[in-house]
Design a protein around this motif. Structure first.
Motif, PDB file in Angstrom:
ATOM      1  N   PHE A  44     -42.921  82.331  45.009  1.00 21.70           N
ATOM      2  CA  PHE A  44     -42.510  81.551  43.861  1.00 21.70           C
ATOM      3  C   PHE A  44     -42.402  82.413  42.632  1.00 21.70           C
ATOM      4  O   PHE A  44     -43.251  83.211  42.390  1.00 21.70           O
ATOM      5  N   PRO A  45     -41.416  82.192  41.792  1.00 22.94           N
ATOM      6  CA  PRO A  45     -40.309  81.324  42.086  1.00 22.94           C
ATOM      7  C   PRO A  45     -39.433  82.021  43.104  1.00 22.94           C
ATOM      8  O   PRO A  45     -39.134  83.172  42.951  1.00 22.94           O
ATOM      9  N   GLY A  46     -39.093  81.334  44.166  1.00 28.04           N
ATOM     10  CA  GLY A  46     -38.356  81.957  45.252  1.00 28.04           C
ATOM     11  C   GLY A  46     -37.059  82.542  44.746  1.00 28.04           C
ATOM     12  O   GLY A  46     -36.557  82.114  43.717  1.00 28.04           O
ATOM     13  N   GLN A  92     -31.973  88.513  26.073  1.00 31.79           N
ATOM     14  CA  GLN A  92     -30.780  87.947  26.711  1.00 31.79           C
ATOM     15  C   GLN A  92     -31.100  87.494  28.129  1.00 31.79           C
ATOM     16  O   GLN A  92     -30.601  86.492  28.604  1.00 31.79           O
ATOM     17  N   VAL A  93     -31.937  88.285  28.819  1.00 31.78           N
ATOM     18  CA  VAL A  93     -32.182  88.001  30.225  1.00 31.78           C
ATOM     19  C   VAL A  93     -33.295  86.969  30.410  1.00 31.78           C
ATOM     20  O   VAL A  93     -33.141  86.006  31.147  1.00 31.78           O
ATOM     21  N   HIS A  94     -34.415  87.189  29.759  1.00 30.64           N
ATOM     22  CA  HIS A  94     -35.561  86.304  30.023  1.00 30.64           C
ATOM     23  C   HIS A  94     -36.555  86.350  28.888  1.00 30.64           C
ATOM     24  O   HIS A  94     -37.627  86.909  29.023  1.00 30.64           O
ATOM     25  N   PRO A 111     -45.038 102.604  35.463  1.00 32.22           N
ATOM     26  CA  PRO A 111     -45.862 102.026  36.526  1.00 32.22           C
ATOM     27  C   PRO A 111     -45.354 100.654  36.994  1.00 32.22           C
ATOM     28  O   PRO A 111     -45.621 100.238  38.105  1.00 32.22           O
ATOM     29  N   TYR A 112     -44.611  99.946  36.112  1.00 29.25           N
ATOM     30  CA  TYR A 112     -44.145  98.587  36.429  1.00 29.25           C
ATOM     31  C   TYR A 112     -42.818  98.597  37.204  1.00 29.25           C
ATOM     32  O   TYR A 112     -42.453  97.587  37.821  1.00 29.25           O
ATOM     33  N   MET A 113     -42.117  99.767  37.171  1.00 37.21           N
ATOM     34  CA  MET A 113     -40.779  99.875  37.783  1.00 37.21           C
ATOM     35  C   MET A 113     -40.639  99.117  39.106  1.00 37.21           C
ATOM     36  O   MET A 113     -39.779  98.273  39.265  1.00 37.21           O
ATOM     37  N   GLY A 155     -25.049  84.958  37.785  1.00 37.68           N
ATOM     38  CA  GLY A 155     -24.711  86.349  37.976  1.00 37.68           C
ATOM     39  C   GLY A 155     -25.904  87.274  38.064  1.00 37.68           C
ATOM     40  O   GLY A 155     -25.814  88.351  38.601  1.00 37.68           O
ATOM     41  N   ARG A 156     -27.045  86.871  37.515  1.00 40.61           N
ATOM     42  CA  ARG A 156     -28.219  87.733  37.611  1.00 40.61           C
ATOM     43  C   ARG A 156     -28.913  87.437  38.904  1.00 40.61           C
ATOM     44  O   ARG A 156     -28.865  86.343  39.417  1.00 40.61           O
ATOM     45  N   SER A 157     -29.583  88.452  39.453  1.00 40.30           N
ATOM     46  CA  SER A 157     -30.327  88.103  40.642  1.00 40.30           C
ATOM     47  C   SER A 157     -31.570  88.953  40.752  1.00 40.30           C
ATOM     48  O   SER A 157     -31.654  90.040  40.195  1.00 40.30           O
ATOM     49  N   LYS A 158     -32.525  88.400  41.449  1.00 35.96           N
ATOM     50  CA  LYS A 158     -33.759  89.137  41.660  1.00 35.96           C
ATOM     51  C   LYS A 158     -33.551  90.071  42.835  1.00 35.96           C
ATOM     52  O   LYS A 158     -32.719  89.830  43.694  1.00 35.96           O
ATOM     53  N   VAL A 159     -34.317  91.130  42.883  1.00 33.44           N
ATOM     54  CA  VAL A 159     -34.182  92.054  44.006  1.00 33.44           C
ATOM     55  C   VAL A 159     -35.412  91.923  44.893  1.00 33.44           C
ATOM     56  O   VAL A 159     -36.479  91.558  44.417  1.00 33.44           O
ATOM     57  N   HIS A 205     -40.893  95.226  39.064  1.00 34.63           N
ATOM     58  CA  HIS A 205     -40.011  94.405  38.231  1.00 34.63           C
ATOM     59  C   HIS A 205     -39.085  93.544  39.105  1.00 34.63           C
ATOM     60  O   HIS A 205     -38.253  94.081  39.833  1.00 34.63           O
ATOM     61  N   PRO A 206     -39.187  92.211  39.031  1.00 34.42           N
ATOM     62  CA  PRO A 206     -38.385  91.355  39.920  1.00 34.42           C
ATOM     63  C   PRO A 206     -36.886  91.518  39.723  1.00 34.42           C
ATOM     64  O   PRO A 206     -36.104  91.208  40.610  1.00 34.42           O
ATOM     65  N   GLY A 207     -36.476  91.992  38.570  1.00 31.48           N
ATOM     66  CA  GLY A 207     -35.043  92.207  38.325  1.00 31.48           C
ATOM     67  C   GLY A 207     -34.570  93.564  38.818  1.00 31.48           C
ATOM     68  O   GLY A 207     -33.381  93.871  38.724  1.00 31.48           O
TER      69      GLY A 207
HETATM   70  C1  HEM Z   1     -35.343  95.201  28.818  1.00 22.81           C
HETATM   71  C2  HEM Z   1     -34.772  95.359  29.968  1.00 22.81           C
HETATM   72  C3  HEM Z   1     -34.881  94.398  31.090  1.00 22.81           C
HETATM   73  C4  HEM Z   1     -33.838  93.919  31.816  1.00 22.81           C
HETATM   74  C5  HEM Z   1     -32.377  94.253  31.629  1.00 22.81           C
HETATM   75  C6  HEM Z   1     -34.393  93.005  32.796  1.00 22.81           C
HETATM   76  C7  HEM Z   1     -33.666  92.317  33.730  1.00 22.81           C
HETATM   77  C8  HEM Z   1     -34.150  91.386  34.613  1.00 22.81           C
HETATM   78  C9  HEM Z   1     -33.356  90.641  35.557  1.00 22.81           C
HETATM   79  C10 HEM Z   1     -31.859  90.774  35.724  1.00 22.81           C
HETATM   80  C11 HEM Z   1     -34.172  89.812  36.217  1.00 22.81           C
HETATM   81  C12 HEM Z   1     -33.783  88.816  37.302  1.00 22.81           C
HETATM   82  C13 HEM Z   1     -33.625  87.502  36.584  1.00 22.81           C
HETATM   83  C14 HEM Z   1     -33.241  86.344  37.430  1.00 22.81           C
HETATM   84  O1  HEM Z   1     -33.634  86.224  38.581  1.00 22.81           O
HETATM   85  O2  HEM Z   1     -32.561  85.493  36.890  1.00 22.81           O
HETATM   86  C15 HEM Z   1     -35.491  90.021  35.698  1.00 22.81           C
HETATM   87  C16 HEM Z   1     -36.594  89.314  36.100  1.00 22.81           C
HETATM   88  C17 HEM Z   1     -37.837  89.526  35.585  1.00 22.81           C
HETATM   89  N1  HEM Z   1     -38.201  90.496  34.675  1.00 22.81           N
HETATM   90 FE1  HEM Z   1     -36.994  91.747  33.682  1.00 22.81          FE
HETATM   91  N2  HEM Z   1     -35.736  92.950  32.652  1.00 22.81           N
HETATM   92  C18 HEM Z   1     -36.081  93.789  31.613  1.00 22.81           C
HETATM   93  C19 HEM Z   1     -37.335  94.034  31.149  1.00 22.81           C
HETATM   94  C20 HEM Z   1     -38.468  93.440  31.628  1.00 22.81           C
HETATM   95  C21 HEM Z   1     -39.783  93.727  31.145  1.00 22.81           C
HETATM   96  C22 HEM Z   1     -40.162  94.726  30.060  1.00 22.81           C
HETATM   97  C23 HEM Z   1     -40.630  92.915  31.806  1.00 22.81           C
HETATM   98  C24 HEM Z   1     -42.102  92.894  31.583  1.00 22.81           C
HETATM   99  C25 HEM Z   1     -42.979  92.147  32.076  1.00 22.81           C
HETATM  100  C26 HEM Z   1     -39.839  92.112  32.740  1.00 22.81           C
HETATM  101  C27 HEM Z   1     -40.317  91.149  33.606  1.00 22.81           C
HETATM  102  C28 HEM Z   1     -39.555  90.362  34.436  1.00 22.81           C
HETATM  103  C29 HEM Z   1     -40.069  89.250  35.224  1.00 22.81           C
HETATM  104  C30 HEM Z   1     -41.511  88.734  35.253  1.00 22.81           C
HETATM  105  C31 HEM Z   1     -38.991  88.723  35.920  1.00 22.81           C
HETATM  106  C32 HEM Z   1     -38.999  87.504  36.843  1.00 22.81           C
HETATM  107  C33 HEM Z   1     -38.714  86.318  35.958  1.00 22.81           C
HETATM  108  C34 HEM Z   1     -38.691  84.988  36.677  1.00 22.81           C
HETATM  109  O3  HEM Z   1     -37.652  84.672  37.229  1.00 22.81           O
HETATM  110  O4  HEM Z   1     -39.682  84.268  36.613  1.00 22.81           O
HETATM  111  N3  HEM Z   1     -38.523  92.476  32.606  1.00 22.81           N
HETATM  112  N4  HEM Z   1     -35.442  90.995  34.728  1.00 22.81           N
END
Ligand code: HEM
Length: 520
Positions: A9-11, A110-112, A84-86, A22-26, A89-91
């Protein structure tokens, strides 16, 4: 494949997520889940390479850290080492790298913008930027005297050119009451346009006008009683918030300005504001979906507009985790009147529990009386899309049904021109159908409403429709009365469902204005 409940979750395709098109999780490697990340942050390992020191980072220095194994990102003036978070990162790594060595605030938002990076990355904090990234002019300007007038300097240049005209506020008092008046200069203001929170001596009233937010935020000079009332004089766009004084003394001033007081800025530039809500009930709806009822604090006025979602925030082993959900009504038969009654203090959510997930089992374990933080509403559904509508078609898969509940209720109660509302509800099995008997009863009671269930893995007894969303199913289902009749098709479900559905609808010659997909 569609309609397959996911384990995490979230799946990747959970309908409860408000994912942007257009965005997707990996897929993440084994051992790189959110839980694993939280474990790592608690392990005491030095995740910044700075042995606990915090430093001032210059722009030059930030730029140097732009590689996967040495990647710093600045968000809202704070710099994080995200290397370390690379892998967690779900995105995906590439997405995170888009902001490497730079100020990623806008991209992140813009994304989240709901993602609680501060809590998740607290062990990765390198320090502050030596020079703060550009904020709107006078962002932190504090006015010493509250006279209710918005100084021109606080309206950003862009806003002055393109946005709605800026509101202002004033206040007056009697022996026992203090009334704060917000002049929005907009006609289409409702009770759900204003969100008021009073906590300790801090008073916060956020008015949402199109994509902008006007904030009155003060530390009140005197104490007030817990309850207050909010009134809207619609055709002149005036909002009155009536506070009850604790003591009948005359106030010399309203109070002291707090962060962003009297500012009028794009909504996307404001942080999400949360208040703690109490769990008052939890009821099984299907084998894996429950109806949660949360109660707002008495000193909050918040009504979630139709088609909008909020974020729920829970501390999970010390880290604040945030997920989006669209509130529903308590049942399909609850009266839906406009304006909503002021004592509307309950918010209902239909939430699917993923046993192997991270957030929902925690939510499920809450006891009655426990607290969950609920944010201000967000979303791009505009209720005026329903005005003068003749045919409303709702295409929902699984818990993608949740945004349809209020839309359906609202349309049947408030749109006199409405001829038909048809819901096509995709699920895996009969047991997965949320509120099936309520839907059937509603169809029986209101001839304008029809429901069709489509199952992807039915038992042999199922005599209804089978399969997944397809052009054949849609063209048979989406019959408009005439070429000129006003139609809206709402779509919500897992990302592949929504994406395929959108494509099929375009191929069936429905225009962009006739389609709304629930995405953030
Ligand atoms: C600033 C550049 C960043 C970009 C371009 C980016 C991009 C993305 C994308 C494309 C997704 C997939 C979203 C989806 O499924 O709709 C995602 C998910 C996520 N990202 Fe990032 N991200 C960035 C930074 C971060 C940072 C700094 C964090 C720190 C915690 C983060 C945490 C997350 C989390 C927790 C999710 C899953 C969100 C959910 O669907 O509940 N991201 N990100």
């Amino acid at each position: 494949m569609l309609n397959v409940p996911s384990q995490s979750f979230p799946g990747p395709s959970s309908q409860q997520r408000v994912a942007s098109g257009g965005r997707s999780k990996v897929p993440l490697k084994q051992g790189r889940s959110l839980m694993d990340w939280i474990r790592l942050t608690k392990s005491g390992k030095d995740l910044t390479g700075l042995k606990g020191r915090l430093i001032e980072v210059t722009e030059e220095e930030l730029k140097k850290h732009n590689k996967k194994d040495d990647c710093w990102i600045c968000i809202r003036g704070f710099v994080y080492n995200v290397s370390p978070y690379m892998e967690y990162h779900p995105g995906g790594e590439d997405e995170l790298m888009r902001a490497a060595g730079s100020d990623g605030t806008d991209l992140f938002d813009q994304v989240h913008r709901w993602v609680n990076y501060e809590s998740m990355l607290k062990e990765c904090l390198v320090g502050r930027m030596a020079m703060k990234p550009a904020l709107p002019k006078d962002y932190h300007e504090e006015k010493k005297v509250l006279n209710g007038m918005l100084p021109q300097s606080q309206v950003t240049d862009t806003l002055a050119k393109e946005g709605p005209s800026s509101p202002s506020y004033d206040w007056f008092q009697t022996d026992s009451l203090v009334t704060i008046v917000i002049y929005t200069k907009q006609k289409d203001i409702n009770l759900d346009s204003v969100i008021v929170d009073h906590r300790d001596d801090s008073f916060r009233a956020e008015t949402v006008i199109k994509d902008y937010s006007y904030l009155v935020h003060v530390a009140l000079s005197h104490e007030i009683q817990e309850d207050f009332s909010v009134l809207v004089v619609e055709n002149v766009g005036k909002i009155e918030i009536v506070l009850k004084k604790k003591e009948n003394t005359s106030w010399k001033c309203l109070g002291h300005p707090q962060e962003n007081h009297n500012s009028f800025i794009p909504k996307k530039d404001t942080g999400l504001f949360y208040r703690k809500c109490q769990l008052v009930s939890k009821e099984d709806v299907t084998h894996d979906t429950k109806l949660f009822c949360l109660m707002l604090p008495p000193s909050t006025h918040l009504e979630v507009p139709v088609g909008q979602h909020v974020y729920l925030r829970l501390p999970i082993t010390g880290t604040e985790i945030v997920k989006p959900y669209t509130p529903v009504c308590d049942s399909l038969f609850s009266e839906f009147k406009e304006p909503v009654l002021p004592n509307n203090i309950y918010i209902y959510f239909l939430i699917k529990i993923y046993p192997a997930g991270f957030f929902t089992p925690e939510l499920d374990q809450l006891q009655i009386g426990d607290y969950v933080s609920v944010s201000n509403p967000e979303g791009n559904f505009i209720i005026s899309q329903l005005q003068e509508l003749e045919d409303l078609f709702l295409l929902a898969a699984g818990t993608g049904f949740t945004p349809m509940v209020k839309v359906l209720n609202y349309a049947l109660t408030n749109i006199p021109s409405l001829r038909k509302v048809k819901l096509m509800f995709f699920n895996k099995t009969e047991d997965d159908i949320i509120w099936r008997s309520q839907l059937e009863k509603l169809a029986f009671k209101d001839k304008r409403f029809e429901v069709e269930f489509v199952l992807s893995a039915p038992t042999s007894e199922w005599s209804g429709k089978q399969g997944y969303i397809s052009p054949a199913l849609l063209s048979e289902f989406l019959k408009r009365r005439s070429d000129t009749s006003k139609v809206l098709i709402c779509l919500c479900g897992p990302t592949p469902f929504t994406e395929q559905g959108m494509k099929m609808l375009h191929d069936l010659n429905f225009s962009k204005d006739e389609i709304h997909s629930f995405t953030a």
